[in-house]
Write an enzyme that holds these catalytic residues in place. Sequence first.
Site, PDB file in Angstrom:
ATOM      1  CG  HIS A   1      -1.987  -1.093   1.154  1.00 36.89           C
ATOM      2  ND1 HIS A   1      -2.568  -1.536  -0.011  1.00 36.89           N
ATOM      3  CD2 HIS A   1      -2.551  -1.834   2.154  1.00 36.89           C
ATOM      4  CE1 HIS A   1      -3.446  -2.498   0.270  1.00 36.89           C
ATOM      5  NE2 HIS A   1      -3.452  -2.704   1.559  1.00 36.89           N
TER       6      HIS A   1
ATOM      7  CG  HIS B   1      -7.703  -1.182   2.736  1.00 39.39           C
ATOM      8  ND1 HIS B   1      -8.291  -2.108   3.580  1.00 39.39           N
ATOM      9  CD2 HIS B   1      -6.538  -1.747   2.323  1.00 39.39           C
ATOM     10  CE1 HIS B   1      -7.502  -3.157   3.680  1.00 39.39           C
ATOM     11  NE2 HIS B   1      -6.441  -2.976   2.923  1.00 39.39           N
TER      12      HIS B   1
ATOM     13  CD  GLU C   1      -7.965  -4.139  -0.157  1.00 37.56           C
ATOM     14  OE1 GLU C   1      -6.830  -3.673  -0.368  1.00 37.56           O
ATOM     15  OE2 GLU C   1      -8.145  -5.134   0.566  1.00 37.56           O
TER      16      GLU C   1
HETATM   17  C1  GLA Z   1      -4.537  -5.658   2.067  1.00 35.89           C
HETATM   18  C2  GLA Z   1      -3.587  -6.778   2.091  1.00 35.89           C
HETATM   19  C3  GLA Z   1      -3.689  -7.510   3.391  1.00 35.89           C
HETATM   20  C4  GLA Z   1      -3.505  -6.602   4.586  1.00 35.89           C
HETATM   21  C5  GLA Z   1      -4.426  -5.422   4.466  1.00 35.89           C
HETATM   22  C6  GLA Z   1      -4.142  -4.354   5.477  1.00 35.89           C
HETATM   23  O1  GLA Z   1      -5.805  -6.040   1.871  1.00 35.89           O
HETATM   24  O2  GLA Z   1      -3.744  -7.649   1.010  1.00 35.89           O
HETATM   25  O3  GLA Z   1      -2.732  -8.539   3.415  1.00 35.89           O
HETATM   26  O4  GLA Z   1      -2.168  -6.170   4.642  1.00 35.89           O
HETATM   27  O5  GLA Z   1      -4.332  -4.822   3.210  1.00 35.89           O
HETATM   28  O6  GLA Z   1      -4.095  -4.836   6.773  1.00 35.89           O
END
Ligand code: GLA
Length: 331
Positions: free
Chosen positions: A91, A162, A296
């Site tokens: 991210h 998210h 997402e």
């Molecule tokens: C995304 C990732 C997960 C986790 C979340 C945040 O969805 O794929 O593995 O890291 O973000 O906690």
Amino acid sequence: MERKVMIANSKGMRAEVCTLGATLVSLFFKDKNGVEKDLVLGYDNPADYLNHTTYFGATVGRNGNRIKNGKFTLNGTEYLLEKNDGENNLHSGSKGLCYKEWEVEKETENSVTLSSVSKDLEQGFPGTMTAKVTYAIGEDNALSIDYEAVSDKDTVANFTNHSYFNLGGHDSGTMVNQKLKLYSSKFTPVDGTLIPTGELRDVKGTPMDFTEFKAIGKEIDAEDEQLKFGGGYDHNFIVDGKGYRLMAEAVSEDTGIHMKAYTDAPAVQFYAGNFIKKQVGKGGCAYDDRHGFCLESQYCPDAVNNPTFESPILKAGETYRTRTVYQFSID
Ligand code: GLA
């Protein structure tokens, strides 16, 4: 100083967006008994969004999900990113746009547009980029999220939201009994660090098959290597078809709340909140793992390093645009 902007339609559906991280902090919709529920996890205190690694409601950019070994090469130059998830970048690192204060560009009763400028090499990505995100609530009870970005150099552009949804209400505990349908016949298997191997695998005959409505918890703890890697679902699904289309539906039988999600992005990360730690959320309620699920929309994780996937490269001077919609109704 951050502030929260409330947007609403005339039917009573409303949402709150915080300028810190252009974060969706709440989303209110009435259940089958007319009781208003807040359908997304979050915090009361904006400062809590600065410390978390769960990304509740965040606008994630410039790149959502993982980049292998925190590096990529573009136009012959290697770019190094922060390794904030083992050896990988997740991210966009700890300086991602979700930790920055965004500016409100435009505000109406039912919409808000926020913008953020990130400088050349901020987070490690090339080019000065201006990004905009617009949240709007339509009279059809749809929350739309539109992203726009322009850069002065070729770069990566892959924004997502998210939010962790719980259609029973953010404070209703685990969501594993809620049913999900994914419009995906293929997913991208991962290695032990959650980086796609490049294979596109049929969901048929595996616990990844959500082509018909299925309780999220039905097979989440099955003996399956892919599920072991993610501690449950944390996988990228290729959305069938092209262009703007349905990507997922989910429903809570307790509240009757039904969500339909649409996107024009190639794929969606279905994450079942496996890594949510015990913590205090909005209104002092207790959150724990699997209290919310994320859908997402995105380019495939690590697409910048993987030629089998659609490219997330935005050319200098061109405009990146993508739209994701979450629409609500009662069954
Ligand atoms: C995304 C990732 C997960 C986790 C979340 C945040 O969805 O794929 O593995 O890291 O973000 O906690």
